[in-house]
Design a protein around this motif. Structure first.
Motif, mmCIF file in Angstrom:
data_model
loop_
_atom_site.group_PDB
_atom_site.id
_atom_site.type_symbol
_atom_site.label_atom_id
_atom_site.label_comp_id
_atom_site.label_asym_id
_atom_site.label_seq_id
_atom_site.Cartn_x
_atom_site.Cartn_y
_atom_site.Cartn_z
ATOM 1 N N PHE A 1 43.496 21.505 15.869
ATOM 2 C CA PHE A 1 43.214 20.175 16.406
ATOM 3 C C PHE A 1 43.640 19.101 15.407
ATOM 4 N N GLU A 2 43.360 19.342 14.138
ATOM 5 C CA GLU A 2 43.720 18.369 13.109
ATOM 6 C C GLU A 2 45.236 18.216 13.012
ATOM 7 N N TYR A 3 45.942 19.341 13.024
ATOM 8 C CA TYR A 3 47.405 19.284 12.926
ATOM 9 C C TYR A 3 48.005 18.570 14.136
ATOM 10 N N ALA A 4 47.513 18.896 15.322
ATOM 11 C CA ALA A 4 48.017 18.254 16.531
ATOM 12 C C ALA A 4 47.795 16.749 16.487
ATOM 13 N N GLY A 5 46.623 16.335 16.017
ATOM 14 C CA GLY A 5 46.351 14.911 15.908
ATOM 15 C C GLY A 5 47.293 14.228 14.937
ATOM 16 N N LYS A 6 47.509 14.856 13.798
ATOM 17 C CA LYS A 6 48.394 14.285 12.771
ATOM 18 C C LYS A 6 49.822 14.132 13.278
ATOM 19 N N MET A 7 50.261 15.093 14.088
ATOM 20 C CA MET A 7 51.637 15.086 14.581
ATOM 21 C C MET A 7 51.810 14.274 15.864
ATOM 22 N N THR B 1 37.221 17.738 18.940
ATOM 23 C CA THR B 1 37.861 16.537 19.474
ATOM 24 C C THR B 1 37.714 15.372 18.502
ATOM 25 N N ALA B 2 36.585 15.326 17.781
ATOM 26 C CA ALA B 2 36.394 14.280 16.778
ATOM 27 C C ALA B 2 37.399 14.440 15.638
ATOM 28 N N VAL B 3 37.648 15.675 15.229
ATOM 29 C CA VAL B 3 38.647 15.951 14.190
ATOM 30 C C VAL B 3 40.020 15.485 14.647
ATOM 31 N N TYR B 4 40.341 15.739 15.909
ATOM 32 C CA TYR B 4 41.639 15.348 16.478
ATOM 33 C C TYR B 4 41.814 13.832 16.450
ATOM 34 N N ARG B 5 40.808 13.093 16.906
ATOM 35 C CA ARG B 5 40.898 11.631 16.950
ATOM 36 C C ARG B 5 41.005 11.048 15.541
ATOM 37 N N LYS B 6 40.258 11.598 14.616
ATOM 38 C CA LYS B 6 40.307 11.111 13.238
ATOM 39 C C LYS B 6 41.676 11.370 12.623
ATOM 40 N N ALA B 7 42.259 12.541 12.900
ATOM 41 C CA ALA B 7 43.582 12.873 12.363
ATOM 42 C C ALA B 7 44.642 11.929 12.913
ATOM 43 N N ARG B 8 44.530 11.562 14.164
ATOM 44 C CA ARG B 8 45.475 10.601 14.743
ATOM 45 C C ARG B 8 45.363 9.256 14.024
ATOM 46 N N GLU B 9 44.148 8.799 13.807
ATOM 47 C CA GLU B 9 43.953 7.511 13.153
ATOM 48 C C GLU B 9 44.522 7.532 11.735
ATOM 49 N N ALA C 1 46.892 9.244 10.657
ATOM 50 C CA ALA C 1 48.354 9.307 10.722
ATOM 51 C C ALA C 1 48.962 7.991 11.206
ATOM 52 N N GLY C 2 48.125 6.979 11.429
ATOM 53 C CA GLY C 2 48.612 5.686 11.889
ATOM 54 C C GLY C 2 48.843 5.619 13.384
ATOM 55 N N LEU C 3 48.260 6.559 14.122
ATOM 56 C CA LEU C 3 48.403 6.600 15.573
ATOM 57 C C LEU C 3 47.134 6.073 16.232
ATOM 58 N N ASP C 4 47.258 5.613 17.456
ATOM 59 C CA ASP C 4 46.090 5.173 18.205
ATOM 60 C C ASP C 4 45.163 6.371 18.398
#
Length: 366
Positions: free
Chosen positions: A205-211, A231-239, A241-244
């Motif tokens: 989840f973290e990797y997917a969010g980052k990418m 899902t919280a890990v995913y959203r945090k990883a997106r943020e 990475a500079g993503l919404d």
């Protein structure tokens, strides 16, 4: 304001307006995996798949997902998901054709793009691809040298597929190690490819969010509360990475049978669901190198069935099923992929499709 523990954006005014049974941002799709009954021919299984795909297309569902499975009765009527999608491209008008997943470690990136670009053209630009790294050792007779590093290789190859999809050239070695600059043809309709990362692990989840990938997952050994942490890990990883953080789709597979008579649901679901779990469990035990007795298998099947039916599936009346959808939405899921081809009587499934369609309409406020 973002609450990553809940995996969703906090908007007090919006929360006041939110009503149970109304999840307009939730997408609904079908996932096909495998009916392992020997009393039903493969042709009948494909005909049932077609009936549900055409229903989904007409009922306004988001997508249909096809897996890739090899050398096991469980799932292998979908040995090639690009063929399945190509078959349905001219039979449908709006439903998106997705995978859960292409086993990217078994195929050259160019081959993947060539096959799916053709489907994208035939479907008018309705292809999305989910990617897995593979887990069954026997599958890798198709690519023996990629088994050991399959996790890293998936991560290396997804960007290659994206580049080739965009029409960019990549250098690949040919005979004797000679390097060739390769573009994939034909070029797809869609300029960019929507990617789903198939995972159940927190690190996935973290990797997917980052990418910036979407996620396809399932409740294998966990419940919705445990999924909320991922899902919280995913959203945090997106943020980070500079993503919404609130963009990106988390798609969840859920076994489904919607009918107001709970006793009927139990009678229709229990036996085939247990057979489905058993047929799935054995290959995973073998892959993990575990030798378990039939008695132990039976105990695991009974436990899994009870847990799935009560906490991880969408079973029963529309009101009961709505509680599961509301719960999934509250933990950060924004697409549910209904699984119905797990051995349930086909006539029962078709007869209950009206209940499922109304459940979806209720959530969309239609």
């Amino acid at each position: 304001m973002t609450d990553f523990l809940a995996g969703k954006q906090v908007d007090p005014k919006k929360d006041e307006q939110t009503k149970p049974g109304l999840n307009p941002d939730m997408a609904f799709s079908f996932l096909f995996f495998s009916d392992v009954r020997k009393t039903v021919s493969n042709k009948e299984k494909y005909q049932f798949t077609r009936q549900l795909v055409e229903f989904a297309d007409q009922a306004g569902f988001e997508a249909v997902y096809f897996p890739e499975r090899h050398f096991s009765e469980f799932g292998s009527i979908y040995a090639n998901n690009s063929l399945m999608a190509a078959y349905f491209a001219p039979l449908t008008e709006r439903i998106r054709l997705r995978t859960a997943a292409v086993t990217i470690t078994l195929h050259h990136p160019v081959e993947i793009v060539e096959n799916w670009a053709m489907v994208d053209i035939l479907s008018g630009g309705r292809v999305d691809l989910g990617f897995g790294n593979g887990w069954a050792k026997k599958d890798f007779i198709l690519s023996p040298d990629t088994y050991e590093n399959r996790v890293d290789l998936r991560n290396e190859r997804i960007p290659m597929v994206q580049q080739l999809w965009r029409g960019e050239a990549i250098d690949y070695p040919g005979p004797g190690g000679e390097m060739f600059s390769v573009q994939a043809f034909p070029q797809p309709i869609q300029a960019d490819l929507n990617v789903w990362y198939v995972t159940q692990s927190e690190s996935g989840f973290e990797y997917a969010g980052k990418m910036g990938y979407n996620v396809f997952t399932m409740l294998y050994g966990i419940d919705l509360d445990a999924l909320e942490e991922k899902t919280a890990v995913y959203r945090k990883a997106r943020e980070e990475a500079g993503l919404d953080p609130m963009k990106g789709t988390i798609s969840l597979m859920m076994h489904t049978f919607v009918h107001p008579d709970l006793e009927l649901v139990q009678s229709v679901v229990e036996k085939p669901f247990k057979e489905y779990i058993k047929s799935s469990l054995k290959p995973h035990m073998m892959a993990a190198g575990k030798d378990v007795s039939e008695q132990e298998i039976t105990k695991m099947v009974d436990y899994s069935y009870a847990r799935y039916f009560n906490t991880a599936g969408i079973f029963g009346s529309r009101e009961d099923c709505q509680k599961q959808i509301d719960k999934a939405a509250s933990v950060g899921v924004n697409e549910i992929a209904f699984l119905q081809d797990f051995g349930i009587d086909y006539q029962a499934v078709v007869g209950a499709l009206g209940n499922l369609e109304q459940l979806v309409r209720d959530n969309k406020g239609l």
